[in-house]
Design a protein around this motif. Sequence first.
Motif, short mmCIF file in Angstrom:
data_model
loop_
_atom_site.label_atom_id
_atom_site.label_comp_id
_atom_site.label_asym_id
_atom_site.label_seq_id
_atom_site.Cartn_x
_atom_site.Cartn_y
_atom_site.Cartn_z
N GLN A 74 -0.98 22.67 7.03
CA GLN A 74 0.47 22.80 7.06
C GLN A 74 1.08 22.57 8.44
O GLN A 74 2.17 22.03 8.56
N ASP A 75 0.38 22.92 9.50
CA ASP A 75 0.95 22.76 10.84
C ASP A 75 0.99 21.30 11.30
O ASP A 75 1.63 20.99 12.29
N LYS A 76 0.34 20.40 10.56
CA LYS A 76 0.36 18.98 10.91
C LYS A 76 1.24 18.16 9.97
O LYS A 76 1.44 16.97 10.19
N ALA A 77 1.78 18.78 8.94
CA ALA A 77 2.53 18.05 7.92
C ALA A 77 3.72 17.29 8.50
O ALA A 77 3.90 16.11 8.21
N GLU A 78 4.54 17.96 9.31
CA GLU A 78 5.72 17.30 9.86
C GLU A 78 5.37 16.09 10.70
O GLU A 78 6.02 15.05 10.61
N MET A 99 0.84 -1.18 0.00
CA MET A 99 0.00 0.00 0.00
C MET A 99 0.88 1.24 0.00
O MET A 99 1.86 1.33 0.72
N LYS A 100 0.50 2.20 -0.82
CA LYS A 100 1.19 3.49 -0.90
C LYS A 100 0.51 4.46 0.08
O LYS A 100 -0.71 4.50 0.17
N HIS A 101 1.32 5.23 0.78
CA HIS A 101 0.81 6.23 1.72
C HIS A 101 1.20 7.61 1.22
O HIS A 101 2.38 7.98 1.29
N ILE A 102 0.21 8.34 0.69
CA ILE A 102 0.45 9.62 0.05
C ILE A 102 -0.19 10.73 0.87
O ILE A 102 -1.41 10.76 1.04
N LEU A 103 0.65 11.62 1.36
CA LEU A 103 0.20 12.73 2.20
C LEU A 103 0.22 14.01 1.39
O LEU A 103 1.18 14.28 0.68
N LEU A 104 -0.84 14.78 1.50
CA LEU A 104 -0.91 16.11 0.89
C LEU A 104 -1.05 17.12 2.01
O LEU A 104 -1.74 16.87 3.01
N ALA A 105 -0.40 18.25 1.85
CA ALA A 105 -0.50 19.31 2.85
C ALA A 105 -0.78 20.64 2.15
O ALA A 105 -0.23 20.91 1.09
N CYS A 106 -1.66 21.42 2.76
CA CYS A 106 -1.94 22.76 2.22
C CYS A 106 -2.17 23.70 3.40
O CYS A 106 -2.09 23.30 4.55
N ALA A 107 -2.46 24.93 3.07
CA ALA A 107 -2.59 25.95 4.12
C ALA A 107 -3.60 25.55 5.18
O ALA A 107 -3.33 25.65 6.37
N SER A 108 -4.75 25.08 4.77
CA SER A 108 -5.77 24.71 5.77
C SER A 108 -6.22 23.26 5.68
O SER A 108 -6.89 22.77 6.57
N GLY A 109 -5.90 22.58 4.59
CA GLY A 109 -6.31 21.19 4.44
C GLY A 109 -7.66 21.05 3.77
O GLY A 109 -8.10 19.94 3.47
N ALA A 148 -3.88 2.50 -2.21
CA ALA A 148 -3.26 3.70 -1.65
C ALA A 148 -4.11 4.31 -0.54
O ALA A 148 -5.33 4.31 -0.63
N ARG A 149 -3.40 4.82 0.44
CA ARG A 149 -4.03 5.66 1.47
C ARG A 149 -3.58 7.08 1.15
O ARG A 149 -2.38 7.37 1.13
N ILE A 150 -4.55 7.94 0.86
CA ILE A 150 -4.25 9.32 0.48
C ILE A 150 -5.01 10.21 1.45
O ILE A 150 -6.22 10.05 1.62
N TRP A 151 -4.30 11.14 2.09
CA TRP A 151 -4.96 12.03 3.02
C TRP A 151 -4.33 13.41 2.99
O TRP A 151 -3.21 13.57 2.55
N ALA A 152 -5.10 14.39 3.45
CA ALA A 152 -4.65 15.78 3.45
C ALA A 152 -4.67 16.33 4.87
O ALA A 152 -5.54 15.99 5.67
N VAL A 153 -3.69 17.19 5.13
CA VAL A 153 -3.61 17.85 6.43
C VAL A 153 -3.26 19.32 6.23
O VAL A 153 -2.74 19.71 5.18
#
Length: 104
Positions: A39-43, A1-11, A32-37
């Motif tokens: 910016q303050d949660k990206a790290e 499974m691929k784990h793809i994280l996206l991050a933006c200003a507010s999610g 794939a598991r794809i999720w968005a967060v």
Amino acid sequence: MKHILLACASGMSTSLVVTKMEESAQAKGIDARIWAVAQDKAETEMKDADVLLIGPQMRFMKKKLSKVGDELDVPVDSIDPVAYGRMDGKTILEHALELLEREL
């Protein structure tokens, strides 16, 4: 499974891209598991990701997040602004997969 994280200003807007990417992954038979967060949660979330794509509005954070990515062996790149604006989940998914291929 691929784990793809996206991050933006507010999610928020990136969650729409996630849906389009999930549809494309499903059509291609990619698990794939794809999720968005935001910016303050990206790290924090990077520890669970195989790749991080950051929204065009966050390009200024690429250098900082790339340092964290190097430590975690997680490639980091920006989402193409045109693909992002079009909510082109197929193109963005392909970019994430290309980044993963480079790491192998």
